[in-house]
Design a protein around this motif. Structure first.
Motif, mmCIF file in Angstrom:
data_model
loop_
_atom_site.group_PDB
_atom_site.id
_atom_site.type_symbol
_atom_site.label_atom_id
_atom_site.label_comp_id
_atom_site.label_asym_id
_atom_site.label_seq_id
_atom_site.Cartn_x
_atom_site.Cartn_y
_atom_site.Cartn_z
ATOM 1 N N SER A 262 45.584 -11.349 16.009
ATOM 2 C CA SER A 262 45.211 -11.679 17.386
ATOM 3 C C SER A 262 45.679 -13.089 17.702
ATOM 4 C CB SER A 262 43.703 -11.562 17.594
ATOM 5 O OG SER A 262 43.035 -12.608 16.934
ATOM 6 N N ARG A 263 45.892 -13.297 18.967
ATOM 7 C CA ARG A 263 46.220 -14.634 19.453
ATOM 8 C C ARG A 263 45.550 -14.791 20.803
ATOM 9 N NH1 ARG A 263 50.318 -13.987 23.291
ATOM 10 N NH2 ARG A 263 51.463 -12.038 23.065
ATOM 11 N N GLU A 264 45.380 -16.025 21.204
ATOM 12 C CA GLU A 264 44.747 -16.272 22.495
ATOM 13 C C GLU A 264 45.791 -16.661 23.529
ATOM 14 O OE1 GLU A 264 41.531 -19.045 22.119
ATOM 15 O OE2 GLU A 264 40.248 -17.562 21.147
ATOM 16 N N SER A 265 45.557 -16.187 24.728
ATOM 17 C CA SER A 265 46.424 -16.508 25.849
ATOM 18 C C SER A 265 45.541 -17.093 26.941
ATOM 19 C CB SER A 265 47.113 -15.239 26.344
ATOM 20 O OG SER A 265 47.856 -15.512 27.504
ATOM 21 N N LYS A 266 46.026 -18.116 27.599
ATOM 22 C CA LYS A 266 45.226 -18.714 28.663
ATOM 23 C C LYS A 266 44.924 -17.698 29.745
ATOM 24 C CE LYS A 266 45.534 -23.585 28.866
ATOM 25 N NZ LYS A 266 45.700 -24.686 29.786
ATOM 26 N N ALA A 267 43.698 -17.726 30.218
ATOM 27 C CA ALA A 267 43.297 -16.830 31.297
ATOM 28 C C ALA A 267 44.009 -17.232 32.577
ATOM 29 C CB ALA A 267 41.790 -16.890 31.489
ATOM 30 N N GLU A 268 44.175 -16.262 33.469
ATOM 31 C CA GLU A 268 44.856 -16.544 34.738
ATOM 32 C C GLU A 268 44.055 -17.508 35.605
ATOM 33 O OE1 GLU A 268 45.847 -12.894 36.687
ATOM 34 O OE2 GLU A 268 46.899 -12.121 34.937
ATOM 35 N N SER A 269 42.758 -17.445 35.510
ATOM 36 C CA SER A 269 41.909 -18.359 36.266
ATOM 37 C C SER A 269 41.105 -19.180 35.284
ATOM 38 C CB SER A 269 40.985 -17.550 37.177
ATOM 39 O OG SER A 269 40.167 -16.717 36.392
ATOM 40 N N LYS A 270 40.225 -19.993 35.807
ATOM 41 C CA LYS A 270 39.349 -20.751 34.916
ATOM 42 C C LYS A 270 38.478 -19.758 34.169
ATOM 43 C CE LYS A 270 39.077 -24.566 38.129
ATOM 44 N NZ LYS A 270 38.206 -25.340 38.999
ATOM 45 N N GLY A 271 38.326 -19.973 32.931
ATOM 46 C CA GLY A 271 37.519 -19.054 32.142
ATOM 47 C C GLY A 271 37.976 -19.027 30.708
ATOM 48 N N ARG A 272 37.416 -18.101 30.010
ATOM 49 C CA ARG A 272 37.721 -17.980 28.594
ATOM 50 C C ARG A 272 39.144 -17.476 28.385
ATOM 51 N NH1 ARG A 272 32.896 -14.968 25.715
ATOM 52 N NH2 ARG A 272 33.674 -16.168 23.967
ATOM 53 N N PRO A 273 39.766 -17.927 27.295
ATOM 54 C CA PRO A 273 41.091 -17.382 26.971
ATOM 55 C C PRO A 273 40.978 -15.891 26.646
ATOM 56 C CG PRO A 273 40.578 -19.307 25.614
ATOM 57 C CD PRO A 273 39.343 -18.949 26.368
ATOM 58 N N VAL A 274 42.051 -15.178 26.870
ATOM 59 C CA VAL A 274 42.095 -13.740 26.617
ATOM 60 C C VAL A 274 42.705 -13.515 25.244
ATOM 61 C CG1 VAL A 274 43.103 -11.565 27.404
ATOM 62 C CG2 VAL A 274 42.357 -13.269 29.069
ATOM 63 N N LYS A 275 42.082 -12.656 24.434
ATOM 64 C CA LYS A 275 42.650 -12.326 23.129
ATOM 65 C C LYS A 275 43.635 -11.183 23.283
ATOM 66 C CE LYS A 275 39.596 -14.030 19.670
ATOM 67 N NZ LYS A 275 39.046 -13.791 18.361
ATOM 68 N N ILE A 276 44.752 -11.322 22.591
ATOM 69 C CA ILE A 276 45.791 -10.293 22.589
ATOM 70 C C ILE A 276 45.965 -9.831 21.147
ATOM 71 C CG2 ILE A 276 48.213 -9.795 23.073
ATOM 72 C CD1 ILE A 276 48.046 -12.022 25.213
ATOM 73 N N TYR A 277 45.931 -8.504 20.962
ATOM 74 C CA TYR A 277 45.990 -7.909 19.625
ATOM 75 C C TYR A 277 47.281 -7.124 19.441
ATOM 76 C CZ TYR A 277 40.997 -8.916 19.630
ATOM 77 O OH TYR A 277 39.782 -9.541 19.696
ATOM 78 N N GLU A 278 47.728 -7.080 18.177
ATOM 79 C CA GLU A 278 48.887 -6.254 17.832
ATOM 80 C C GLU A 278 48.793 -5.844 16.365
ATOM 81 O OE1 GLU A 278 52.683 -8.311 17.842
ATOM 82 O OE2 GLU A 278 51.659 -10.203 17.466
#
Length: 124
Positions: free
Chosen positions: A73-89
């Motif tokens: 998993s890695r984190e990607s900045k959220a489009e708005s203010k808020g928690r980063p989004v986790k991306i899985y592969e």
């Protein structure tokens, strides 16, 4: 408002998931594994929608898959203010994962047969 494409299982993917469940893989793990096996990467939200699982079910599956070393998993900045989004592969090809599952199931079967033999020894 924004639009988002939602991926759903095909009949073949649904069958693959059901077969994994039948051999003893937990439902949430089976569904997430099949989902990630068919796309390069996904957010947890996309996984929730595509597998029809709730957030806690996806989290439990991710924890198991991480422990097995099958996903990253890695984190990607959220489009708005808020928690980063986790991306899985997946970090291993699905064939390698199936080899691991097969090995585990063979070990389980061997252990069960050994216990049955031990029980028979008590009868005699």
């Amino acid at each position: 408002m924004r639009t988002e494409e939602v991926m759903y299982f095909t009949e073949k993917e649904e069958e693959f998931s059901n077969l994994l469940i039948e051999i003893g893989i937990k439902k949430n793990v089976a569904k997430v594994l099949v989902f990630l096996g068919n796309i390069p990467e996904a957010t947890s939200r996309a996984i929730e929608r595509g597998t029809d699982l709730r957030q806690p079910e996806v989290s439990i599956a991710m924890s198991y898959l991480m422990d097995q070393g099958w996903i990253s998993s890695r984190e990607s900045k959220a489009e708005s203010k808020g928690r980063p989004v986790k991306i899985y592969e997946l970090v291993k090809p699905i064939n390698d994962i199936m080899d691991s599952i097969e090995k585990e199931k063979k070990n389980e079967a061997t252990n069960q047969l050994a216990m049955i033999q031990k029980l028979r020894d008590y009868i005699v």
